[in-house]
Design an enzyme around this catalytic site. Structure first.
Site, PDB file in Angstrom:
ATOM      1  N   GLU A 213      36.404  40.879  37.783  1.00  0.00           N
ATOM      2  CA  GLU A 213      36.028  39.896  36.834  1.00  0.00           C
ATOM      3  C   GLU A 213      34.582  39.541  36.417  1.00  0.00           C
ATOM      4  O   GLU A 213      34.250  38.960  35.408  1.00  0.00           O
ATOM      5  CB  GLU A 213      36.925  38.544  37.021  1.00  0.00           C
ATOM      6  CG  GLU A 213      38.356  38.829  37.395  1.00  0.00           C
ATOM      7  CD  GLU A 213      39.235  38.139  36.540  1.00  0.00           C
ATOM      8  OE1 GLU A 213      38.983  37.585  35.542  1.00  0.00           O
ATOM      9  OE2 GLU A 213      40.532  38.470  36.937  1.00  0.00           O
TER      10      GLU A 213
ATOM     11  N   HIS B 243      38.692  39.849  46.996  1.00  0.00           N
ATOM     12  CA  HIS B 243      39.779  40.471  46.281  1.00  0.00           C
ATOM     13  C   HIS B 243      40.725  40.838  47.217  1.00  0.00           C
ATOM     14  O   HIS B 243      40.725  41.126  48.351  1.00  0.00           O
ATOM     15  CB  HIS B 243      39.458  41.786  45.543  1.00  0.00           C
ATOM     16  CG  HIS B 243      40.504  42.156  44.687  1.00  0.00           C
ATOM     17  ND1 HIS B 243      41.486  43.024  44.706  1.00  0.00           N
ATOM     18  CD2 HIS B 243      40.705  42.288  43.076  1.00  0.00           C
ATOM     19  CE1 HIS B 243      42.502  43.154  43.859  1.00  0.00           C
ATOM     20  NE2 HIS B 243      41.884  42.548  42.747  1.00  0.00           N
TER      21      HIS B 243
HETATM   22  N1  COA Z   1      33.722  32.305  47.188  1.00  0.00           N
HETATM   23  C1  COA Z   1      33.558  31.878  48.299  1.00  0.00           C
HETATM   24  N2  COA Z   1      34.267  32.142  49.304  1.00  0.00           N
HETATM   25  C2  COA Z   1      35.398  33.174  49.176  1.00  0.00           C
HETATM   26  C3  COA Z   1      35.622  33.677  47.939  1.00  0.00           C
HETATM   27  C4  COA Z   1      34.546  33.532  46.883  1.00  0.00           C
HETATM   28  N3  COA Z   1      34.601  34.122  45.774  1.00  0.00           N
HETATM   29  N4  COA Z   1      36.708  34.445  47.943  1.00  0.00           N
HETATM   30  C5  COA Z   1      37.264  34.169  49.108  1.00  0.00           C
HETATM   31  N5  COA Z   1      36.410  33.204  49.796  1.00  0.00           N
HETATM   32  C6  COA Z   1      36.707  32.915  51.356  1.00  0.00           C
HETATM   33  C7  COA Z   1      37.768  31.720  51.244  1.00  0.00           C
HETATM   34  O1  COA Z   1      37.107  30.373  51.061  1.00  0.00           O
HETATM   35  C8  COA Z   1      38.155  31.845  52.488  1.00  0.00           C
HETATM   36  O2  COA Z   1      37.561  31.031  53.750  1.00  0.00           O
HETATM   37  P1  COA Z   1      38.169  30.281  54.599  1.00  0.00           P
HETATM   38  O3  COA Z   1      38.869  31.456  55.261  1.00  0.00           O
HETATM   39  O4  COA Z   1      36.829  30.010  55.458  1.00  0.00           O
HETATM   40  O5  COA Z   1      38.971  29.239  54.175  1.00  0.00           O
HETATM   41  C9  COA Z   1      38.162  33.322  52.728  1.00  0.00           C
HETATM   42  O6  COA Z   1      37.122  33.918  52.266  1.00  0.00           O
HETATM   43  C10 COA Z   1      39.450  34.134  52.397  1.00  0.00           C
HETATM   44  O7  COA Z   1      40.019  33.370  51.219  1.00  0.00           O
HETATM   45  P2  COA Z   1      41.338  33.841  50.404  1.00  0.00           P
HETATM   46  O8  COA Z   1      41.751  32.947  49.325  1.00  0.00           O
HETATM   47  O9  COA Z   1      42.255  34.040  51.673  1.00  0.00           O
HETATM   48  O10 COA Z   1      41.002  35.279  50.124  1.00  0.00           O
HETATM   49  P3  COA Z   1      42.143  36.327  49.121  1.00  0.00           P
HETATM   50  O11 COA Z   1      41.703  37.743  49.494  1.00  0.00           O
HETATM   51  O12 COA Z   1      43.404  35.520  49.576  1.00  0.00           O
HETATM   52  O13 COA Z   1      41.706  35.853  47.614  1.00  0.00           O
HETATM   53  C11 COA Z   1      40.661  35.857  45.539  1.00  0.00           C
HETATM   54  C12 COA Z   1      41.166  36.668  46.588  1.00  0.00           C
HETATM   55  C13 COA Z   1      40.489  36.611  44.437  1.00  0.00           C
HETATM   56  C14 COA Z   1      41.503  34.699  45.143  1.00  0.00           C
HETATM   57  C15 COA Z   1      39.462  35.054  46.116  1.00  0.00           C
HETATM   58  O14 COA Z   1      38.702  35.887  46.703  1.00  0.00           O
HETATM   59  C16 COA Z   1      38.894  33.984  44.948  1.00  0.00           C
HETATM   60  O15 COA Z   1      39.464  32.936  44.702  1.00  0.00           O
HETATM   61  N6  COA Z   1      37.654  34.846  44.299  1.00  0.00           N
HETATM   62  C17 COA Z   1      37.270  33.636  43.219  1.00  0.00           C
HETATM   63  C18 COA Z   1      38.213  33.814  41.965  1.00  0.00           C
HETATM   64  C19 COA Z   1      38.115  35.181  41.336  1.00  0.00           C
HETATM   65  O16 COA Z   1      37.149  35.970  41.270  1.00  0.00           O
HETATM   66  N7  COA Z   1      39.379  35.405  40.628  1.00  0.00           N
HETATM   67  C20 COA Z   1      39.496  36.781  40.246  1.00  0.00           C
HETATM   68  C21 COA Z   1      40.040  37.645  41.083  1.00  0.00           C
HETATM   69  S1  COA Z   1      40.251  39.451  40.346  1.00  0.00           S
END
Ligand code: COA
Length: 364
Positions: free
Chosen positions: A303, A250
């Site tokens: 979620e 998140h």
């Molecule tokens: N599963 C696996 N790896 C994950 C992850 C997940 N659910 N969420 C983040 N990561 C990893 C990314 O691959 C990234 O790794 P890297 O630095 O080696 O590339 C790192 O953690 C940071 O990811 P990032 O996308 O920059 O984090 P964020 O805080 O910007 O993203 C979300 C937040 C929610 C978009 C992200 O955690 C995600 O895509 N989650 C899955 C989708 C989801 O649950 N969405 C509902 C949100 S309420």
């Protein structure tokens, strides 16, 4: 120069607005609507009063019942139907532009539209189930809460456990600051667009899996794990393929997402048959994500457990973004009104990184 230095992809950590509506407590793992912890709201007041708290800063009168409206051409794709119909209602109802109407008028427009989102989604879900005939108004009117009326309008019946699942989900996801859809609503509102245009713009952001759509991917994941019987290996295989585990991570919460906590409790209380596997998968996912990303907390997000709770009410996966839209009409409405009062066009800058000046003959 400072614009270039300050560039952050995804705008992470950039403060774009000031708000009095909701306060996600990043470190403490709690969420407050107008200062009130959501833990205090669930089970005490129904969603429509929480709409009132967020929009009017008082519970009464809350969100009204939807007024009679027969949406034409429903497709059964609920997010698309809601987006199209809410935009259309601006014309049907002759809504005024936000910059030209009073705050009271804008609030009333948003209240009518919010209620209508619920009715349209319920009607669209009914079409998706293969029923063209709407449930008679007198049957729907028997419902006591918005969640109960929603189910009656959709299925003609409302199991109390299903009502509780939906009401709890709607309250937990009614508002959460400046996410993609709310930002979109505020951008549209900042142009002085009418309330229908601003709300339908917000609904348009929900078709991707990264916002509001993740629950649709969670139940298939849990079922795969149940079939395989080895959550640790399932998680390792998925991450080795470079995929993300839906329902984890998140932007705001680094410790715990309070909505996930509340919804996991609700899933347990309602006797979800998937709770046991969901807990095993959660444990395996948190451990493996911690191992692979020791620098970053990737907690269970709303979620994940929302999917399990919505599953109790037999909400089909394609309907989950529309269920999120029903909940978030409260937050969107409150933010649209807040933006209206700011009276400032949202217009950030873009840094140009394309080709330098060249002649048309140099273009392939
Ligand atoms: N599963 C696996 N790896 C994950 C992850 C997940 N659910 N969420 C983040 N990561 C990893 C990314 O691959 C990234 O790794 P890297 O630095 O080696 O590339 C790192 O953690 C940071 O990811 P990032 O996308 O920059 O984090 P964020 O805080 O910007 O993203 C979300 C937040 C929610 C978009 C992200 O955690 C995600 O895509 N989650 C899955 C989708 C989801 O649950 N969405 C509902 C949100 S309420």
């Amino acid at each position: 120069m400072s614009e270039v230095a300050d560039f952050k992809p995804g705008l992470e950590g950039v403060v774009a607005v000031e708000t009095e509506i909701a306060e996600p407590d990043r470190e403490g793992g709690s969420l407050r609507y107008r200062g009130v912890d959501i833990e205090e709201l669930v089970g005490r007041v129904p969603y429509e009063k929480v709409w009132g708290l967020l929009v009017d800063e008082r519970l009464e009168p809350g969100m009204p019942d939807p007024e009679p409206y027969d949406p034409p051409h429903l497709t059964g794709n609920a997010p698309a139907d809601a987006q199209a119909e809410i935009a259309r209602l601006s014309g049907v109802w002759g809504l005024g532009k936000l910059h030209e109407i009073s705050d009271e008028q804008a609030r009333d427009d948003l209240a009518r539209l919010s209620a209508q989102v619920m009715a349209i989604v319920a009607r669209s879900a009914r079409v998706a189930d293969g029923h063209e005939d709407p449930i008679p108004d007198e049957v729907v009117a028997k419902g006591k809460t918005a969640a109960e009326k929603f189910l009656l309008r959709w299925r003609g019946e409302a199991d109390p456990a299903h009502v509780k699942a939906i009401d709890t989900y709607w309250i937990c996801t009614a508002e959460h600051g400046l996410n993609a859809s709310t930002f979109t609503a505020r951008i549209a509102a900042s142009t002085g667009a009418d309330a229908g245009a601003a709300l339908s713009a917000a609904i348009g952001t929900l078709s991707g899996p990264l916002h509001g759509g993740a629950p649709a991917h969670v139940i298939p994941m849990i079922d795969e794990v149940a079939k395989m019987g080895d959550p640790e290996r399932w998680v390792r295989d998925l991450l080795d393929r470079g995929d993300r585990i839906m329902g984890f991570g998140h932007r705001i919460y680094r410790t715990e997402d309070p909505r996930a906590r509340l919804l996991s409790r609700t899933a347990e209380e309602l006797g979800s048959p998937r709770v046991e596997t969901a807990r095993a998968l959660e444990e395996a996912a948190l451990a493996e994500l911690k191992r692979r990303h020791p620098e970053r907390e990737l907690p269970t997000n709303v979620e994940y457990w929302a999917a399990v709770v919505l599953d109790v009410a037999h909400i089909p996966a394609p309907l989950t973004p529309a269920m999120f839209a029903c909940a978030r009409v409260a937050g969107w409405s409150a933010h649209i009104l807040e933006q209206k009062r700011v009276r400032r066009l949202i217009r950030p800058s873009a840094r140009y990184v394309g080709p330098g000046a060249r002649s048309l003959s140099d273009v392939a």
